[in-house]
Motif scaffolding. Structure first.
Motif, PDB file in Angstrom:
ATOM      1  N   PRO A  66       6.761   4.633  11.874  1.00 51.78           N
ATOM      2  CA  PRO A  66       5.644   4.788  10.941  1.00 51.78           C
ATOM      3  C   PRO A  66       5.820   3.964   9.671  1.00 51.78           C
ATOM      4  O   PRO A  66       6.904   3.958   9.067  1.00 51.78           O
ATOM      5  CB  PRO A  66       5.661   6.291  10.626  1.00 51.78           C
ATOM      6  N   ASP A  67       4.762   3.246   9.295  1.00 45.43           N
ATOM      7  CA  ASP A  67       4.729   2.468   8.050  1.00 45.43           C
ATOM      8  C   ASP A  67       5.841   1.435   7.943  1.00 45.43           C
ATOM      9  O   ASP A  67       6.239   1.048   6.841  1.00 45.43           O
ATOM     10  CB  ASP A  67       4.804   3.400   6.832  1.00 45.43           C
ATOM     11  N   LEU A  68       6.346   0.948   9.094  1.00 47.28           N
ATOM     12  CA  LEU A  68       7.482   0.033   9.040  1.00 47.28           C
ATOM     13  C   LEU A  68       7.168  -1.223   8.245  1.00 47.28           C
ATOM     14  O   LEU A  68       8.012  -1.711   7.493  1.00 47.28           O
ATOM     15  CB  LEU A  68       7.930  -0.350  10.456  1.00 47.28           C
ATOM     16  N   ASP A  69       5.956  -1.774   8.384  1.00 52.51           N
ATOM     17  CA  ASP A  69       5.627  -3.014   7.672  1.00 52.51           C
ATOM     18  C   ASP A  69       5.778  -2.834   6.159  1.00 52.51           C
ATOM     19  O   ASP A  69       6.333  -3.699   5.465  1.00 52.51           O
ATOM     20  CB  ASP A  69       4.219  -3.490   8.036  1.00 52.51           C
ATOM     21  N   GLN A  70       5.315  -1.696   5.641  1.00 53.08           N
ATOM     22  CA  GLN A  70       5.407  -1.454   4.205  1.00 53.08           C
ATOM     23  C   GLN A  70       6.846  -1.171   3.770  1.00 53.08           C
ATOM     24  O   GLN A  70       7.281  -1.619   2.708  1.00 53.08           O
ATOM     25  CB  GLN A  70       4.507  -0.275   3.824  1.00 53.08           C
ATOM     26  N   ARG A  72       0.857  -1.182   0.000  1.00 56.62           N
ATOM     27  CA  ARG A  72       0.000   0.000   0.000  1.00 56.62           C
ATOM     28  C   ARG A  72       0.897   1.237   0.000  1.00 56.62           C
ATOM     29  O   ARG A  72       2.077   1.166   0.347  1.00 56.62           O
ATOM     30  CB  ARG A  72      -0.929   0.009   1.204  1.00 56.62           C
ATOM     31  N   PRO A  73       0.343   2.384  -0.393  1.00 53.99           N
ATOM     32  CA  PRO A  73       1.160   3.609  -0.446  1.00 53.99           C
ATOM     33  C   PRO A  73       1.701   3.979   0.932  1.00 53.99           C
ATOM     34  O   PRO A  73       1.071   3.727   1.960  1.00 53.99           O
ATOM     35  CB  PRO A  73       0.176   4.662  -0.952  1.00 53.99           C
ATOM     36  N   VAL A  74       2.885   4.565   0.934  1.00 50.60           N
ATOM     37  CA  VAL A  74       3.507   5.031   2.176  1.00 50.60           C
ATOM     38  C   VAL A  74       3.458   6.551   2.189  1.00 50.60           C
ATOM     39  O   VAL A  74       3.954   7.204   1.272  1.00 50.60           O
ATOM     40  CB  VAL A  74       4.964   4.551   2.283  1.00 50.60           C
ATOM     41  N   ALA A  75       2.844   7.108   3.226  1.00 50.85           N
ATOM     42  CA  ALA A  75       2.738   8.555   3.344  1.00 50.85           C
ATOM     43  C   ALA A  75       4.005   9.124   3.974  1.00 50.85           C
ATOM     44  O   ALA A  75       4.898   8.388   4.393  1.00 50.85           O
ATOM     45  CB  ALA A  75       1.520   8.917   4.185  1.00 50.85           C
ATOM     46  N   ARG A  79      11.337   8.469   5.035  1.00 41.82           N
ATOM     47  CA  ARG A  79      12.370   8.639   6.057  1.00 41.82           C
ATOM     48  C   ARG A  79      12.843   7.326   6.670  1.00 41.82           C
ATOM     49  O   ARG A  79      14.026   7.130   6.894  1.00 41.82           O
ATOM     50  CB  ARG A  79      11.836   9.551   7.176  1.00 41.82           C
ATOM     51  N   GLY A  80      11.930   6.414   6.965  1.00 41.39           N
ATOM     52  CA  GLY A  80      12.305   5.187   7.662  1.00 41.39           C
ATOM     53  C   GLY A  80      12.876   4.095   6.786  1.00 41.39           C
ATOM     54  O   GLY A  80      13.164   2.991   7.281  1.00 41.39           O
TER      55      GLY A  80
END
Length: 253
Positions: free
Chosen positions: A207-211, A139-142, A178-179
């Motif tokens: 944030p959004d680590l899984d993606q 999915r998109p990462v913000a 960033r991550g």
């Protein structure tokens, strides 16, 4: 195959000490140490970008191997770069390197991306393929995009209780979230068997680590597929980590 030793005229151009070159190791791009300087082959347009940044960038709790300029002010001479030698070894301290990645991301947040390479290499192609994948789990990462480090785990040295050392800056092909640097460190540590699966829980607050992890392991898969010296053994370890990440993601949906 005999590895090319740093030529004497290159050492002289950087005003280096006279001495017998010694292998510096993988963290130094398999370069050669002569006295207090390491000479390594400079790869692409990012070499000058990295050297310029390493000359001035400040990272909280992290040291950078500073570049050495030639007598006429250049960072690259005859395809070689030079950096100050700092003692340290590659280590299985993956959690600590994730923290280095986050501090590095803070330091690089406002820095411009390096110039685009004149010709895309396999790492650029692998990066593009990884971020173009459209399987259902993606999915998109913000969040803001920024320059980051594509190979931090193999560029970070440790020496006792001293602050870790980053030997070079290996940028993403284009800005990423960033991550993403931290995600690459985690994935590389898992692929190498250098850290336990619990690292996924220890940093699940990012944030959004899984993606980001899914994109990181996809990147390593594409690099392995494209690299002329890839191995089926490496591919198996990458697949193991990818299966783990997809399974954990499915459990949270």
């Amino acid at each position: 195959m005999i590895q090319e030793t740093v030529p004497a005229h290159v050492v002289a151009a950087f005003q280096g000490e006279v001495g017998l070159p010694e292998p510096a190791g993988h963290a130094w791009d398999n370069g050669w140490r002569v006295g207090s300087v390491v000479y390594s082959r400079a790869s692409g347009v990012a070499a000058g970008w990295s050297a310029k940044l390493r000359g001035t960038l400040q990272i909280d709790g992290v040291r950078l191997a500073r570049p050495v300029r030639s007598t006429d002010g250049r960072f690259v001479v005859a395809g070689w770069k030079a950096s100050t030698w700092i003692d340290g070894d590659l280590s299985r301290r993956v959690d600590e390197t994730v923290l280095v990645a986050l501090r590095l991301a803070d330091a690089l947040a406002e820095q411009p991306a390096p110039p685009e390479p004149e010709q895309a290499d396999l790492f650029v192609l692998a990066d593009h393929r990884a971020w173009e994948e459209t399987s259902p789990e993606y999915r998109p990462v913000a969040g803001p995009m920024q320059v980051g480090h594509a190979d931090l785990l193999t560029c970070t040295l440790y020496h006792g209780s001293q602050a870790p050392v980053v030997t070079d800056l290996v940028p993403f092909s284009v800005p990423r979230p960033r991550g993403y640097t931290a995600a690459l460190v985690i994935v590389d540590g898992l692929i190498a068997g250098a850290v336990d699966d619990g690292i996924l829980d220890r940093f699940r607050h990012l944030p959004d680590l899984d993606q980001l992890l899914l994109r990181a392991v996809s990147y390593r898969r594409h690099v392995n597929d494209l690299h002329p010296h890839s191995s089926s053994n490496a591919r198996a370890h990458i697949r193991r980590v990818e299966d783990l990440l997809v399974s954990r993601l499915a459990d949270t949906i």
